[in-house]
Design a protein around this motif. Sequence first.
Motif, PDB file in Angstrom:
ATOM      1  N   THR A 173      81.994  46.124  59.473  1.00  0.00           N
ATOM      2  CA  THR A 173      82.488  45.701  60.284  1.00  0.00           C
ATOM      3  C   THR A 173      80.748  44.701  61.636  1.00  0.00           C
ATOM      4  N   LEU A 174      80.691  43.796  60.870  1.00  0.00           N
ATOM      5  CA  LEU A 174      79.802  43.112  61.163  1.00  0.00           C
ATOM      6  C   LEU A 174      79.531  42.349  62.710  1.00  0.00           C
ATOM      7  N   SER A 175      78.908  42.787  63.348  1.00  0.00           N
ATOM      8  CA  SER A 175      78.417  42.458  64.894  1.00  0.00           C
ATOM      9  C   SER A 175      77.423  41.127  64.647  1.00  0.00           C
ATOM     10  N   LEU A 176      77.324  39.520  64.758  1.00  0.00           N
ATOM     11  CA  LEU A 176      76.545  39.009  64.767  1.00  0.00           C
ATOM     12  C   LEU A 176      76.470  38.177  66.638  1.00  0.00           C
ATOM     13  N   TYR A 177      74.998  37.975  66.668  1.00  0.00           N
ATOM     14  CA  TYR A 177      74.260  38.402  67.524  1.00  0.00           C
ATOM     15  C   TYR A 177      74.209  36.104  67.325  1.00  0.00           C
ATOM     16  N   TYR A 178      74.263  35.836  68.128  1.00  0.00           N
ATOM     17  CA  TYR A 178      73.689  34.448  68.323  1.00  0.00           C
ATOM     18  C   TYR A 178      73.453  33.453  69.681  1.00  0.00           C
ATOM     19  N   GLY A 179      72.859  32.328  69.188  1.00  0.00           N
ATOM     20  CA  GLY A 179      72.181  31.808  70.531  1.00  0.00           C
ATOM     21  C   GLY A 179      73.433  30.517  70.988  1.00  0.00           C
ATOM     22  N   ALA A 180      73.699  30.541  71.897  1.00  0.00           N
ATOM     23  CA  ALA A 180      74.842  29.097  72.365  1.00  0.00           C
ATOM     24  C   ALA A 180      74.085  28.343  72.768  1.00  0.00           C
ATOM     25  N   ALA A 181      73.967  27.186  72.872  1.00  0.00           N
ATOM     26  CA  ALA A 181      73.742  25.851  73.084  1.00  0.00           C
ATOM     27  C   ALA A 181      72.582  26.303  73.357  1.00  0.00           C
ATOM     28  N   ASP A 182      71.197  27.610  72.949  1.00  0.00           N
ATOM     29  CA  ASP A 182      69.967  27.756  73.031  1.00  0.00           C
ATOM     30  C   ASP A 182      69.454  27.514  74.455  1.00  0.00           C
ATOM     31  N   SER A 183      70.785  28.390  74.821  1.00  0.00           N
ATOM     32  CA  SER A 183      70.955  28.775  76.245  1.00  0.00           C
ATOM     33  C   SER A 183      71.243  30.010  76.364  1.00  0.00           C
ATOM     34  N   SER A 184      72.098  30.885  75.902  1.00  0.00           N
ATOM     35  CA  SER A 184      72.636  32.561  75.463  1.00  0.00           C
ATOM     36  C   SER A 184      72.877  32.381  74.818  1.00  0.00           C
ATOM     37  N   ILE A 185      72.793  34.243  74.997  1.00  0.00           N
ATOM     38  CA  ILE A 185      72.966  35.006  73.644  1.00  0.00           C
ATOM     39  C   ILE A 185      74.552  35.753  73.384  1.00  0.00           C
ATOM     40  N   ALA A 186      75.497  35.316  72.173  1.00  0.00           N
ATOM     41  CA  ALA A 186      76.730  35.563  72.765  1.00  0.00           C
ATOM     42  C   ALA A 186      77.324  36.358  71.111  1.00  0.00           C
ATOM     43  N   LEU A 187      78.780  37.177  71.168  1.00  0.00           N
ATOM     44  CA  LEU A 187      78.563  37.874  70.124  1.00  0.00           C
ATOM     45  C   LEU A 187      79.910  37.612  69.364  1.00  0.00           C
ATOM     46  N   ALA A 188      80.059  37.850  68.148  1.00  0.00           N
ATOM     47  CA  ALA A 188      81.343  37.418  67.562  1.00  0.00           C
ATOM     48  C   ALA A 188      81.180  38.551  66.391  1.00  0.00           C
ATOM     49  N   THR A 189      82.510  39.105  66.466  1.00  0.00           N
ATOM     50  CA  THR A 189      82.209  40.500  65.230  1.00  0.00           C
ATOM     51  C   THR A 189      83.317  39.534  64.249  1.00  0.00           C
ATOM     52  N   GLY A 190      83.102  40.693  62.717  1.00  0.00           N
ATOM     53  CA  GLY A 190      83.889  40.114  62.162  1.00  0.00           C
ATOM     54  C   GLY A 190      84.475  41.191  60.863  1.00  0.00           C
ATOM     55  N   SER A 191      84.547  41.054  60.115  1.00  0.00           N
ATOM     56  CA  SER A 191      84.858  42.101  58.198  1.00  0.00           C
ATOM     57  C   SER A 191      84.186  41.746  57.619  1.00  0.00           C
ATOM     58  N   VAL A 192      83.680  42.419  56.753  1.00  0.00           N
ATOM     59  CA  VAL A 192      82.995  41.701  56.051  1.00  0.00           C
ATOM     60  C   VAL A 192      83.691  41.810  54.583  1.00  0.00           C
ATOM     61  N   ARG A 193      84.367  42.348  54.636  1.00  0.00           N
ATOM     62  CA  ARG A 193      85.452  42.448  53.716  1.00  0.00           C
ATOM     63  C   ARG A 193      86.345  41.229  53.325  1.00  0.00           C
ATOM     64  N   ALA A 194      86.636  41.064  54.869  1.00  0.00           N
ATOM     65  CA  ALA A 194      87.195  39.502  54.546  1.00  0.00           C
ATOM     66  C   ALA A 194      86.705  38.331  54.716  1.00  0.00           C
ATOM     67  N   MET A 195      85.138  38.559  54.324  1.00  0.00           N
ATOM     68  CA  MET A 195      84.186  37.141  54.167  1.00  0.00           C
ATOM     69  C   MET A 195      84.366  37.072  53.133  1.00  0.00           C
ATOM     70  N   LEU A 196      84.659  38.336  52.385  1.00  0.00           N
ATOM     71  CA  LEU A 196      84.023  38.332  50.990  1.00  0.00           C
ATOM     72  C   LEU A 196      85.615  38.306  49.947  1.00  0.00           C
ATOM     73  N   GLU A 197      86.405  38.161  50.573  1.00  0.00           N
ATOM     74  CA  GLU A 197      87.514  37.525  50.156  1.00  0.00           C
ATOM     75  C   GLU A 197      88.120  36.250  49.959  1.00  0.00           C
ATOM     76  N   TRP A 198      87.493  35.989  51.375  1.00  0.00           N
ATOM     77  CA  TRP A 198      87.858  34.627  51.050  1.00  0.00           C
ATOM     78  C   TRP A 198      87.110  33.660  50.262  1.00  0.00           C
ATOM     79  N   LEU A 199      85.276  34.199  50.215  1.00  0.00           N
ATOM     80  CA  LEU A 199      85.050  33.413  49.186  1.00  0.00           C
ATOM     81  C   LEU A 199      85.205  33.464  47.896  1.00  0.00           C
ATOM     82  N   GLU A 200      86.283  34.550  47.639  1.00  0.00           N
ATOM     83  CA  GLU A 200      86.183  35.151  45.888  1.00  0.00           C
ATOM     84  C   GLU A 200      87.700  33.753  45.881  1.00  0.00           C
TER      85      GLU A 200
END
Length: 314
Positions: free
Chosen positions: A283-310
């Motif tokens: 489980t990956l928690s990705l912390y990102y700047g949104a519109a150079d104004s605030s901080i937001a969080l999105a989560t994903g699965s590394v396994r799913a990302m690798l499967e898609w890249l495969e």
Amino acid sequence: MSHPSPDLLSRNERNPILTSSDWPYRVNSVFNPGAVLLPDGTTLLLCRVEDRRGHSHLCAARSANGVDGWRMDTEPTLSADPERFPEELWGIEDPRVTFIPELGRYAVVYTAYTHAGPGVALALTDDFRKFDRYGLIMQPEDKDAALLPRRIGGQWALIHRPVSDPQAHMWISYSPDLRSWGNHRKMLEARRGAWWDANKIGLSPPPIETPQGWLVIYHGVRMTAGGCIYRLGLALFDLRNPERCLKRGDEWIFGPEEPYERRGDVDDVVFPCGCILAPDGDTLSLYYGAADSSIALATGSVRAMLEWLEVQDP
Ligand code: BMA
């Protein structure tokens, strides 16, 4: 036709999780945080905080669950020090944090900004209270840099993004001592023409080490008549030879959609500088700047990302 991207990242329902109004002192905006999981399980975000002059500094925010209950340092954690480091005259920005087991310390790689443009600076820390500053390690114009957590073939490795107008590609450079850098190699090229990642790309969070390779989340900048759109894509690199790209996704996997990503000081920007891999290793928690104004969080699965890249073309 390439394989379309499934939803690989989901937004937290509490987004944006941090804004300037949460700060214990007056600021303009908070965004583009580096992220690290401390040994006691605390999530530490090293946030870029822009003051009301327009200059940025870094400020730590800590939370037990990585979502809420944030405790911010009551004053800047790492400020520009232009007397010692003139390249920091206009502030320091966009930190990427990597824990380096060999040193038992965290490496903070950030953008130092002055007349000459943005450059890459390094500081090491044990505790995010005291910092050993190495100063500029890549001269302007260069940014979007992070250290790999261990040596590759005996050398430290830094991913960074020098600008060779009109294009900006990702490069990797090597060093025996974290001070002298050489053996520069191009790692990933910006595409051209109509592509979402044409002309300008850069590393987003530090690479994620997986058995299949270094998983890299990078940003691409689409320049349009209406302004730039910052989106995210995926690529995979050889563990022992990280300049060798094994896979690259054709489609972007995450882009500005929600109002807090579409409107702000800079519209249409999602810009992560940090992510945390949960103890489950997936489980990956990705912390990102949104519109150079605030901080937001999105989560994903590394396994799913690798499967898609495969299933992507090499
Ligand atoms: C990039 C960086 C980021 C910023 C983004 C959008 O070039 O400077 O810090 O979030 O532009 O303004």
